[in-house]
Design a protein around this motif. Structure first.
Motif, PDB file in Angstrom:
ATOM      1  N   GLN A 156      30.480  34.711  41.639  1.00 36.52           N
ATOM      2  CA  GLN A 156      31.894  34.192  42.178  1.00 36.52           C
ATOM      3  C   GLN A 156      32.878  35.236  42.367  1.00 36.52           C
ATOM      4  O   GLN A 156      32.780  36.273  41.275  1.00 36.52           O
ATOM      5  CB  GLN A 156      32.116  33.109  41.030  1.00 36.52           C
ATOM      6  CG  GLN A 156      31.104  31.976  41.142  1.00 36.52           C
ATOM      7  CD  GLN A 156      31.396  30.960  40.233  1.00 36.52           C
ATOM      8  OE1 GLN A 156      31.529  31.100  38.874  1.00 36.52           O
ATOM      9  NE2 GLN A 156      31.631  29.885  40.587  1.00 36.52           N
ATOM     10  N   ALA A 157      34.001  35.174  43.113  1.00 35.58           N
ATOM     11  CA  ALA A 157      34.934  36.055  43.016  1.00 35.58           C
ATOM     12  C   ALA A 157      36.265  35.314  42.680  1.00 35.58           C
ATOM     13  O   ALA A 157      36.334  34.234  43.199  1.00 35.58           O
ATOM     14  CB  ALA A 157      35.004  36.603  44.570  1.00 35.58           C
ATOM     15  N   HIS A 158      36.774  36.046  41.911  1.00 35.73           N
ATOM     16  CA  HIS A 158      38.144  35.617  41.495  1.00 35.73           C
ATOM     17  C   HIS A 158      39.356  36.466  42.081  1.00 35.73           C
ATOM     18  O   HIS A 158      39.318  37.620  41.947  1.00 35.73           O
ATOM     19  CB  HIS A 158      38.480  35.730  40.060  1.00 35.73           C
ATOM     20  CG  HIS A 158      39.746  35.292  39.496  1.00 35.73           C
ATOM     21  ND1 HIS A 158      40.311  33.797  39.795  1.00 35.73           N
ATOM     22  CD2 HIS A 158      40.970  35.826  39.197  1.00 35.73           C
ATOM     23  CE1 HIS A 158      41.475  33.775  39.448  1.00 35.73           C
ATOM     24  NE2 HIS A 158      41.916  34.913  39.015  1.00 35.73           N
ATOM     25  N   HIS A 159      40.138  35.798  43.023  1.00 34.89           N
ATOM     26  CA  HIS A 159      41.195  36.611  43.849  1.00 34.89           C
ATOM     27  C   HIS A 159      42.365  36.438  43.002  1.00 34.89           C
ATOM     28  O   HIS A 159      42.774  35.329  42.980  1.00 34.89           O
ATOM     29  CB  HIS A 159      41.287  36.203  45.102  1.00 34.89           C
ATOM     30  CG  HIS A 159      39.847  36.402  45.824  1.00 34.89           C
ATOM     31  ND1 HIS A 159      39.336  37.520  46.387  1.00 34.89           N
ATOM     32  CD2 HIS A 159      38.917  35.448  46.228  1.00 34.89           C
ATOM     33  CE1 HIS A 159      38.377  37.334  46.927  1.00 34.89           C
ATOM     34  NE2 HIS A 159      37.897  36.074  46.928  1.00 34.89           N
ATOM     35  N   TRP A 160      42.791  37.536  42.482  1.00 33.72           N
ATOM     36  CA  TRP A 160      44.044  37.284  41.640  1.00 33.72           C
ATOM     37  C   TRP A 160      45.272  37.074  42.188  1.00 33.72           C
ATOM     38  O   TRP A 160      45.616  37.448  43.429  1.00 33.72           O
ATOM     39  CB  TRP A 160      44.462  38.748  40.802  1.00 33.72           C
ATOM     40  CG  TRP A 160      43.495  39.181  39.888  1.00 33.72           C
ATOM     41  CD1 TRP A 160      42.242  39.970  40.184  1.00 33.72           C
ATOM     42  CD2 TRP A 160      43.081  38.491  38.645  1.00 33.72           C
ATOM     43  NE1 TRP A 160      41.251  39.904  39.007  1.00 33.72           N
ATOM     44  CE2 TRP A 160      41.829  38.850  38.039  1.00 33.72           C
ATOM     45  CE3 TRP A 160      43.714  37.569  37.847  1.00 33.72           C
ATOM     46  CZ2 TRP A 160      41.361  38.950  36.709  1.00 33.72           C
ATOM     47  CZ3 TRP A 160      43.319  37.361  36.513  1.00 33.72           C
ATOM     48  CH2 TRP A 160      42.017  37.947  36.186  1.00 33.72           C
ATOM     49  N   ARG A 161      46.094  36.158  41.454  1.00 26.61           N
ATOM     50  CA  ARG A 161      47.699  35.927  41.901  1.00 26.61           C
ATOM     51  C   ARG A 161      48.404  36.432  40.754  1.00 26.61           C
ATOM     52  O   ARG A 161      47.828  36.184  39.652  1.00 26.61           O
ATOM     53  CB  ARG A 161      48.031  34.633  42.192  1.00 26.61           C
ATOM     54  CG  ARG A 161      47.469  34.213  43.714  1.00 26.61           C
ATOM     55  CD  ARG A 161      47.696  33.012  44.015  1.00 26.61           C
ATOM     56  NE  ARG A 161      47.175  32.045  43.192  1.00 26.61           N
ATOM     57  CZ  ARG A 161      47.267  30.711  43.197  1.00 26.61           C
ATOM     58  NH1 ARG A 161      47.719  30.257  44.334  1.00 26.61           N
ATOM     59  NH2 ARG A 161      46.814  29.896  42.212  1.00 26.61           N
ATOM     60  N   GLN A 162      49.605  37.085  40.723  1.00 32.00           N
ATOM     61  CA  GLN A 162      50.130  37.311  39.827  1.00 32.00           C
ATOM     62  C   GLN A 162      50.562  36.099  38.743  1.00 32.00           C
ATOM     63  O   GLN A 162      50.821  35.032  38.923  1.00 32.00           O
ATOM     64  CB  GLN A 162      51.571  37.767  40.283  1.00 32.00           C
ATOM     65  CG  GLN A 162      52.566  38.482  39.169  1.00 32.00           C
ATOM     66  CD  GLN A 162      53.880  39.027  39.864  1.00 32.00           C
ATOM     67  OE1 GLN A 162      54.444  38.212  40.411  1.00 32.00           O
ATOM     68  NE2 GLN A 162      54.082  40.287  39.548  1.00 32.00           N
ATOM     69  N   GLY A 163      50.260  36.311  37.396  1.00 29.89           N
ATOM     70  CA  GLY A 163      50.507  35.369  36.220  1.00 29.89           C
ATOM     71  C   GLY A 163      48.948  34.828  36.047  1.00 29.89           C
ATOM     72  O   GLY A 163      49.053  34.076  35.025  1.00 29.89           O
ATOM     73  N   ASP A 164      48.110  34.959  36.822  1.00 25.93           N
ATOM     74  CA  ASP A 164      46.792  34.283  36.644  1.00 25.93           C
ATOM     75  C   ASP A 164      46.248  34.940  35.322  1.00 25.93           C
ATOM     76  O   ASP A 164      46.235  36.096  35.029  1.00 25.93           O
ATOM     77  CB  ASP A 164      45.776  34.676  37.760  1.00 25.93           C
ATOM     78  CG  ASP A 164      45.929  33.966  38.909  1.00 25.93           C
ATOM     79  OD1 ASP A 164      46.453  32.792  38.920  1.00 25.93           O
ATOM     80  OD2 ASP A 164      45.014  34.223  39.618  1.00 25.93           O
ATOM     81  N   ILE A 165      45.477  34.017  34.386  1.00 27.45           N
ATOM     82  CA  ILE A 165      44.579  34.533  33.376  1.00 27.45           C
ATOM     83  C   ILE A 165      43.281  34.106  33.453  1.00 27.45           C
ATOM     84  O   ILE A 165      43.256  32.816  33.575  1.00 27.45           O
ATOM     85  CB  ILE A 165      45.473  34.085  32.002  1.00 27.45           C
ATOM     86  CG1 ILE A 165      46.635  34.790  31.911  1.00 27.45           C
ATOM     87  CG2 ILE A 165      44.693  34.541  30.769  1.00 27.45           C
ATOM     88  CD1 ILE A 165      47.586  34.462  30.687  1.00 27.45           C
TER      89      ILE A 165
END
Ligand SMILES: [Fe+2]
Length: 228
Positions: free
Chosen positions: A189-198
């Motif tokens: 699975q790929a997690h595409h980051w956004r600012q503030g994601d944890i």
């Protein structure tokens, strides 16, 4: 490698999804580095006690590093800005940390995704699990190198990191090959980051990696490690 995007989980059921699937996603109240680091600490303290990372810090900010700029024994030293292969964090410790918490200060441009893979979905047969649990391999960590196995006794965690695991006989090579082959064919699975994601990752269960990055992308993730 087949990939699928990670669905967003509601903030109300964060730690339940950690227990259920081995990782959970959260949103920080604010997007500045200080707030994200504090939020990581707050979540981490609910799970256990903090462990020092490679450089000896309890809180770290990690960014993609070119090979010539990386810690001598890190994966970045070998893979640089290319894709970082799946691994267990702190594989070079006798007991890798239980949880890994990452918070996105800056997703970078171009952005690189964090890849996640639950080793229990790799479909190891009973014989393969025995091979992984019984076969000694060398864990390289400078003067603190030691012998261990890929699967811990009883299967509590999978120790895997191509940067520090080394076979010294044919059986060890076979054990490492089994893991490499299964990972190569696995639906990650790929997690595409956004600012503030944890992200909270159960490091005993879910391997993580990174898609290729670029020099100067600006990608920065805060990281803390927790022993449960
Ligand atoms: Fe890592």
């Amino acid at each position: 490698m087949n990939t699928s995007d990670i669905a967003v989980s509601g903030p109300q059921q964060p730690l339940a999804s950690l227990a259920e699937r081995g990782w959970s996603r959260h949103s920080s109240e604010g997007t500045d580095a200080g707030t994200i680091v504090r939020e990581l600490g707050r979540l981490g303290d609910r799970l256990g006690s903090r462990v020092q990372g490679r450089a000896g810090a309890l809180e770290e900010v990690v960014q993609p590093r070119a090979a010539d700029d990386a810690h001598p024994r890190s994966l970045s030293r070998r893979y640089g800005l290319g894709a970082l292969p799946f691994h267990t964090e702190l594989s070079h410790r006798t007991r890798p940390c239980r949880y890994l918490l990452l918070g996105c200060i800056d997703p970078g441009s171009p952005a690189a995704a964090t890849m996640l893979l639950d080793w229990r979905t790799l479909g190891f047969s009973r014989e393969e699990l025995d091979l992984l649990e019984d076969t000694p391999i060398l864990v390289r960590s400078g003067r603190r190198s030691f012998y261990s196995t890929i699967l811990s006794p009883g299967g509590a965690f999978l120790r895997y990191d191509p940067g520090c695991l080394e076979a010294f006989d044919e059986r060890g090579r076979q054990a490492l090959r089994v893991v490499v082959d299964r990972i190569a064919g696995a639906p990650a699975q790929a997690h595409h980051w956004r600012q503030g994601d944890i992200l909270i990752i159960d490091n005993w269960r879910v391997l993580h990696g990174r898609t290729p990055s670029d020099r100067g992308s600006g990608r920065r993730l805060a990281r803390i490690l927790i022993d449960g």
